[in-house]
Design a protein around this motif. Structure first.
Motif, mmCIF file in Angstrom:
data_model
loop_
_atom_site.group_PDB
_atom_site.id
_atom_site.type_symbol
_atom_site.label_atom_id
_atom_site.label_comp_id
_atom_site.label_asym_id
_atom_site.label_seq_id
_atom_site.Cartn_x
_atom_site.Cartn_y
_atom_site.Cartn_z
ATOM 1 N N LEU A 321 33.074 -28.285 -17.757
ATOM 2 C CA LEU A 321 34.047 -28.113 -16.686
ATOM 3 C C LEU A 321 35.264 -29.011 -16.839
ATOM 4 C CD1 LEU A 321 31.654 -27.767 -13.604
ATOM 5 C CD2 LEU A 321 32.755 -25.954 -14.935
ATOM 6 N N LYS A 322 35.074 -30.268 -17.201
ATOM 7 C CA LYS A 322 36.201 -31.183 -17.342
ATOM 8 C C LYS A 322 37.163 -30.730 -18.444
ATOM 9 C CE LYS A 322 37.311 -36.084 -17.854
ATOM 10 N NZ LYS A 322 36.749 -37.437 -18.063
ATOM 11 N N PRO A 323 36.647 -30.399 -19.661
ATOM 12 C CA PRO A 323 37.573 -29.890 -20.695
ATOM 13 C C PRO A 323 38.275 -28.601 -20.276
ATOM 14 C CG PRO A 323 35.497 -30.565 -21.679
ATOM 15 C CD PRO A 323 35.306 -30.601 -20.208
ATOM 16 N N ILE A 324 37.511 -27.684 -19.636
ATOM 17 C CA ILE A 324 38.124 -26.422 -19.224
ATOM 18 C C ILE A 324 39.184 -26.661 -18.162
ATOM 19 C CG2 ILE A 324 37.660 -24.275 -17.959
ATOM 20 C CD1 ILE A 324 35.057 -24.032 -19.486
ATOM 21 N N GLN A 325 38.893 -27.586 -17.239
ATOM 22 C CA GLN A 325 39.878 -27.907 -16.205
ATOM 23 C C GLN A 325 41.166 -28.443 -16.822
ATOM 24 O OE1 GLN A 325 39.153 -31.283 -13.406
ATOM 25 N NE2 GLN A 325 39.081 -29.668 -11.838
ATOM 26 N N HIS A 326 41.024 -29.316 -17.853
ATOM 27 C CA HIS A 326 42.211 -29.853 -18.528
ATOM 28 C C HIS A 326 42.986 -28.758 -19.252
ATOM 29 C CE1 HIS A 326 44.152 -32.215 -21.938
ATOM 30 N NE2 HIS A 326 44.819 -32.555 -20.827
ATOM 31 N N LEU A 327 42.230 -27.880 -19.945
ATOM 32 C CA LEU A 327 42.888 -26.800 -20.672
ATOM 33 C C LEU A 327 43.573 -25.821 -19.713
ATOM 34 C CD1 LEU A 327 40.228 -26.065 -23.448
ATOM 35 C CD2 LEU A 327 42.395 -27.289 -23.681
ATOM 36 N N GLU A 351 32.862 -23.844 -28.689
ATOM 37 C CA GLU A 351 33.797 -22.813 -28.259
ATOM 38 C C GLU A 351 34.973 -23.399 -27.495
ATOM 39 O OE1 GLU A 351 30.616 -22.725 -28.083
ATOM 40 O OE2 GLU A 351 29.921 -20.875 -29.057
ATOM 41 N N ILE A 352 34.742 -24.463 -26.726
ATOM 42 C CA ILE A 352 35.842 -25.102 -25.995
ATOM 43 C C ILE A 352 36.839 -25.696 -26.988
ATOM 44 C CG2 ILE A 352 36.421 -26.990 -24.413
ATOM 45 C CD1 ILE A 352 33.818 -26.462 -22.965
ATOM 46 N N GLY A 353 36.353 -26.218 -28.110
ATOM 47 C CA GLY A 353 37.236 -26.736 -29.157
ATOM 48 C C GLY A 353 38.096 -25.637 -29.746
ATOM 49 N N LYS A 354 37.472 -24.470 -29.951
ATOM 50 C CA LYS A 354 38.232 -23.338 -30.458
ATOM 51 C C LYS A 354 39.329 -22.934 -29.467
ATOM 52 C CE LYS A 354 34.517 -21.279 -33.206
ATOM 53 N NZ LYS A 354 33.667 -20.064 -33.379
ATOM 54 N N LEU A 355 38.957 -22.889 -28.182
ATOM 55 C CA LEU A 355 39.942 -22.551 -27.158
ATOM 56 C C LEU A 355 41.060 -23.587 -27.120
ATOM 57 C CD1 LEU A 355 40.863 -20.844 -24.740
ATOM 58 C CD2 LEU A 355 39.337 -22.237 -23.289
ATOM 59 N N ALA A 356 40.707 -24.863 -27.225
ATOM 60 C CA ALA A 356 41.707 -25.941 -27.190
ATOM 61 C C ALA A 356 42.665 -25.815 -28.371
ATOM 62 C CB ALA A 356 41.001 -27.297 -27.204
ATOM 63 N N ARG A 357 42.107 -25.515 -29.537
ATOM 64 C CA ARG A 357 42.964 -25.380 -30.717
ATOM 65 C C ARG A 357 43.880 -24.157 -30.576
ATOM 66 N NH1 ARG A 357 38.232 -27.494 -32.975
ATOM 67 N NH2 ARG A 357 37.310 -25.447 -33.374
ATOM 68 N N ALA A 358 43.376 -23.083 -29.980
ATOM 69 C CA ALA A 358 44.214 -21.891 -29.760
ATOM 70 C C ALA A 358 45.345 -22.207 -28.789
ATOM 71 C CB ALA A 358 43.349 -20.750 -29.225
#
Length: 378
Positions: A321-327, A351-358
């Motif tokens: 949740l915290k990474p997704i909230q930041h993204l 998968e969150i890393g992939k989303l962050a890189r995208a």
């Protein structure tokens, strides 16, 4: 909105799984606990019964030794007076009976012999004279409830002793005498002219000293409301538990006799005493124990459930949740032209890393496109 949030959708399956596991575990352990409680009750009853049977056996053995010694003394002192014979009619304790004569000495209302024996051996002693098919106490130091000597009373015609006397056989054992159990010895008295038909009976006996037994029974308890009781040969309650919820003698006697629904009642005879050991406990005690155990298990399960959910919430918050909230914040700011963000989540390997890189590449592309557009507009 809350029910549709990601955190709820992630936690609900975990919560449901844990609750199902706790419920299943509670049911399984409750069934096992029921068996355990019943087994414990049975083992407790067995241990106490064995202890009581042992006490009865030891008491009888010790007292029988004393009884045999006292009988030898009574016969010896009686024979010193002379041969036994039946005398004329006499009145003893208000009853007419044959007299018992030793040598030339009438024994009716004559307590010298029986008192001299018990002065040495203690206990009680009696001389019976045959009167038809009955045997009547013509000399005794057995006492009635009012303290008077029990002369004129007869040997119980329905008891276990009289068939032996009529056959001319000895009897040693526990006998109820005027409502009190005695460890006794009875031996027939024969006239010199007839060695088969008894003309009287030698008797010695000791009132049973069951103080140790009483103390064990008094302190006995089966589960919360169960009891142990001792009944004599006439179903009279002699001893019973005095701890726990069931201590009323009338209630104990009723349960022992009627075996009401909802009670587990077991009986065991005491060899050579004519007594019966009764052990009983209500099934509700088992149910209460199961409920208590289930509540403990359920409480512990809920605590474990709360701990698991807390741990799961912490992991979901820090890892998802915290990474997704930041993204999400980065994406919203990109939509209004803000792109100077540092996206640390690009280092993640999931998968969150992939989303962050995208999103990082998108941020870079938007920034480059905006810079070119700015140059062209100049």
């Amino acid at each position: 909105m809350f029910l549709h949030s990601l955190r709820v959708r992630l936690l609900l399956p975990v919560l449901a799984l844990v609750l199902v596991a706790v419920l299943a575990l509670t049911v399984v352990l409750a069934i096992a606990q029921a068996r355990h409680v019943r087994a414990d009750a049975a083992q407790s009853i067995e241990r106490r019964t064995l202890a009581l049977q042992s006490l009865f056996g030891v008491t009888r053995s010790i007292m029988l030794d004393r009884t045999h010694d006292a009988m030898r003394l009574l016969r010896s002192e009686g024979r010193k007076l002379g041969a036994a014979s039946l005398g004329g009619r006499v009145t003893v304790g208000g009853r007419a009976s044959n007299d018992l004569v030793l040598g030339s000495v009438s024994q009716a209302n004559n307590f010298a012999l029986v008192d001299s024996v018990t002065a040495i051996a203690q206990g009680t002693a009696t001389l019976f004279a045959r009167d038809g098919e009955d045997f009547v106490r013509v000399a005794t130091n057995v006492r009635k409830d009012d303290g008077s000597r029990a002369i004129g009373t007869q040997l119980d015609p329905l008891g276990q002793v009289i068939p032996h006397m009529r056959k001319g056989e000895n009897f040693y054992g526990v006998v109820d005498i005027l409502g009190t159990p005695y460890v006794t010895g009875y031996e027939p008295i024969f006239a010199d002219s007839d060695a088969r038909r008894a003309i009287g009976v030698w008797y010695v006996g000791y009132k049973t000293d069951l103080q140790a037994l009483s103390e064990v029974v008094d302190a006995s308890q089966v589960l919360d409301s169960g009891f142990i009781a001792v009944f004599d040969s006439k179903d009279k309650l002699r001893f019973h538990s005095k701890t726990g919820a069931t201590v009323d003698p009338a209630q104990i006697a009723r349960i022992a006799q009627e075996t009401p629904d909802g009670w587990v009642v077991s009986r065991e005879e005491v060899p050579n005493w004519g007594f019966t050991l009764v052990s009983a406990y209500p099934k509700s005690d088992v149910d209460k124990a199961i409920v208590r155990q289930s509540l403990w298990i359920g409480g512990i399960g809920l605590l474990v459930c709360a701990l698991i959910l807390g741990l799961q919430w912490g992991l979901i918050w820090s890892r998802v949740l915290k990474p997704i909230q930041h993204l999400t914040t980065v994406a919203e700011e990109l939509s209004v032209g803000k792109w100077g963000h540092t996206i640390e989540e690009t280092e993640l390997k999931d998968e969150i890393g992939k989303l962050a890189r995208a999103i990082s590449r998108l941020s870079y592309s938007v920034r480059v496109a905006m810079e070119r557009l700015a140059k062209l507009s100049r």
